[in-house]
Enzyme design. Structure first.
Site, PDB file in Angstrom:
ATOM      1  CG  ASP A   1      40.730  43.003  43.014  1.00  0.00           C
ATOM      2  OD1 ASP A   1      40.979  44.031  43.967  1.00  0.00           O
ATOM      3  OD2 ASP A   1      39.447  42.632  42.941  1.00  0.00           O
TER       4      ASP A   1
ATOM      5  CB  SER B   1      38.585  49.108  46.037  1.00  0.00           C
ATOM      6  OG  SER B   1      39.382  48.954  47.201  1.00  0.00           O
TER       7      SER B   1
ATOM      8  CG  HIS C   1      38.643  43.973  46.806  1.00  0.00           C
ATOM      9  ND1 HIS C   1      39.545  44.689  46.066  1.00  0.00           N
ATOM     10  CD2 HIS C   1      38.096  44.840  47.864  1.00  0.00           C
ATOM     11  CE1 HIS C   1      39.734  45.926  46.432  1.00  0.00           C
ATOM     12  NE2 HIS C   1      38.880  46.203  47.482  1.00  0.00           N
TER      13      HIS C   1
HETATM   14  C1  E8B Z   1      34.115  45.261  50.134  1.00  0.00           C
HETATM   15  C2  E8B Z   1      35.201  46.013  50.321  1.00  0.00           C
HETATM   16  C3  E8B Z   1      34.847  47.503  50.009  1.00  0.00           C
HETATM   17  C4  E8B Z   1      35.926  45.662  51.302  1.00  0.00           C
HETATM   18  C5  E8B Z   1      37.482  46.427  51.617  1.00  0.00           C
HETATM   19  O1  E8B Z   1      37.962  46.902  50.378  1.00  0.00           O
HETATM   20  N1  E8B Z   1      37.672  47.012  52.647  1.00  0.00           N
HETATM   21  C6  E8B Z   1      39.131  47.996  52.851  1.00  0.00           C
HETATM   22  C7  E8B Z   1      39.366  47.975  54.192  1.00  0.00           C
HETATM   23  C8  E8B Z   1      40.344  49.062  54.596  1.00  0.00           C
HETATM   24  C9  E8B Z   1      41.205  49.529  53.553  1.00  0.00           C
HETATM   25  C10 E8B Z   1      40.787  49.220  52.022  1.00  0.00           C
HETATM   26  C11 E8B Z   1      41.765  49.931  51.185  1.00  0.00           C
HETATM   27  C12 E8B Z   1      41.058  50.186  49.886  1.00  0.00           C
HETATM   28  C13 E8B Z   1      41.735  50.620  48.907  1.00  0.00           C
HETATM   29  C14 E8B Z   1      43.321  50.752  48.810  1.00  0.00           C
HETATM   30  C15 E8B Z   1      43.756  50.511  50.621  1.00  0.00           C
HETATM   31  C16 E8B Z   1      45.261  50.656  50.555  1.00  0.00           C
HETATM   32  N2  E8B Z   1      45.842  51.713  49.922  1.00  0.00           N
HETATM   33  C17 E8B Z   1      43.020  50.119  51.383  1.00  0.00           C
HETATM   34  C18 E8B Z   1      39.799  48.257  51.954  1.00  0.00           C
END
Ligand code: E8B
Length: 232
Positions: A89, A183, A41
């Site tokens: 993912d 992520s 993602h």
């Molecule tokens: C292109 C991508 C960077 C878009 C994206 O991932 N947005 C986004 C927005 C808010 C929280 C998160 C998020 C990530 C990792 C863990 C978590 C929850 N623990 C949330 C991720």
């Protein structure tokens, strides 16, 4: 990372920062000299552009010995990954050349045994993701320890409501949690990469929405196949 602290510099020589035009987008980690594992993602907002991969870093901006930005030859998302759910993912990135390994740049072994990590096991996760609810981005690598939550607990109606498959695992997200930009980073339990951070419900630090990770063991054959097919 919400509720964590600055990591000890260079204690995680496997950590990668996936960048676009010098901006940190996602985490990742070195699984072989020429290969980084991250989350599919992370390519959602890249408009088809290839990442650059920063290795050997603690600070994203300061000059540091062994810090080096690598070009990417290929990005291979898992064929099952999609924008509608968190399944499959995973993203494999082949670097343009083999990374130069040293005390600040090292490969991290990943779990190949198909056994779940026991609930309650305290694992650690690190990243350059946001450190506040308002979205402040850190310059230096952050880390946090999190206990594993059982899949049954995580699948509870009031939490992730049966969306956590056997290929996923969860950690408690009360106050301390992963967040945007984390992520792709590894969940490390007893020194082994067990899983990869996925965005899940894209909320952070809410105990009703535990952190979700893609377990790696179920994908070991896919990882080996892609690395083997594109080697040389
Ligand atoms: C292109 C991508 C960077 C878009 C994206 O991932 N947005 C986004 C927005 C808010 C929280 C998160 C998020 C990530 C990792 C863990 C978590 C929850 N623990 C949330 C991720």
């Amino acid at each position: 990372i919400l509720g964590g602290r600055e990591a000890r510099p260079h204690l995680r020589p496997h950590m990668a920062s996936l960048q676009l035009d010098g901006e940190h987008i996602c985490g990742g980690f070195l699984i072989a000299e020429q290969w980084v594992l991250s989350a599919a993602h992370c390519t959602e907002e890249t408009d088809g552009k290839l990442f650059q991969v920063l290795l050997g870093a603690h600070s994203l901006t300061e000059p540091e010995p062994h810090k080096r930005l690598y070009r990417v030859r290929a990005q291979i998302p898992h064929p099952g990954s999609n924008v509608y759910n968190n399944e499959d993912d995973l993203l494999l990135l082949q670097l343009e050349e083999k990374a130069e390994l040293n005390e600040h740049v090292q490969v991290l072994p990943f779990q190949r045994e198909q056994r779940d990590v026991a609930a309650g096991t305290v694992c650690e996760v690190a990243g350059w993701g946001t450190v506040t609810h308002s979205g402040r981005r850190p310059d230096r690598l952050q880390q946090v320890e999190r206990p594993v939550l059982s899949r049954d607990e995580c699948n509870h109606r009031t939490r992730h409501d049966h969306s956590i498959t056997p290929n996923m695992m969860c950690t408690d997200s009360r106050k301390r949690d992963t967040c945007k930009g984390d992520s792709g980073g590894p969940l490390v339990c007893n020194g082994v990469a067990e899983a990869v951070v996925t965005a899940g419900s894209r909320v952070c630090g809410n105990y009703k929405k535990p952190g979700i990770y893609t377990r790696i063991a179920p994908y070991a054959a896919w990882i080996d196949r892609v690395m083997g097919a594109l080697s040389g």
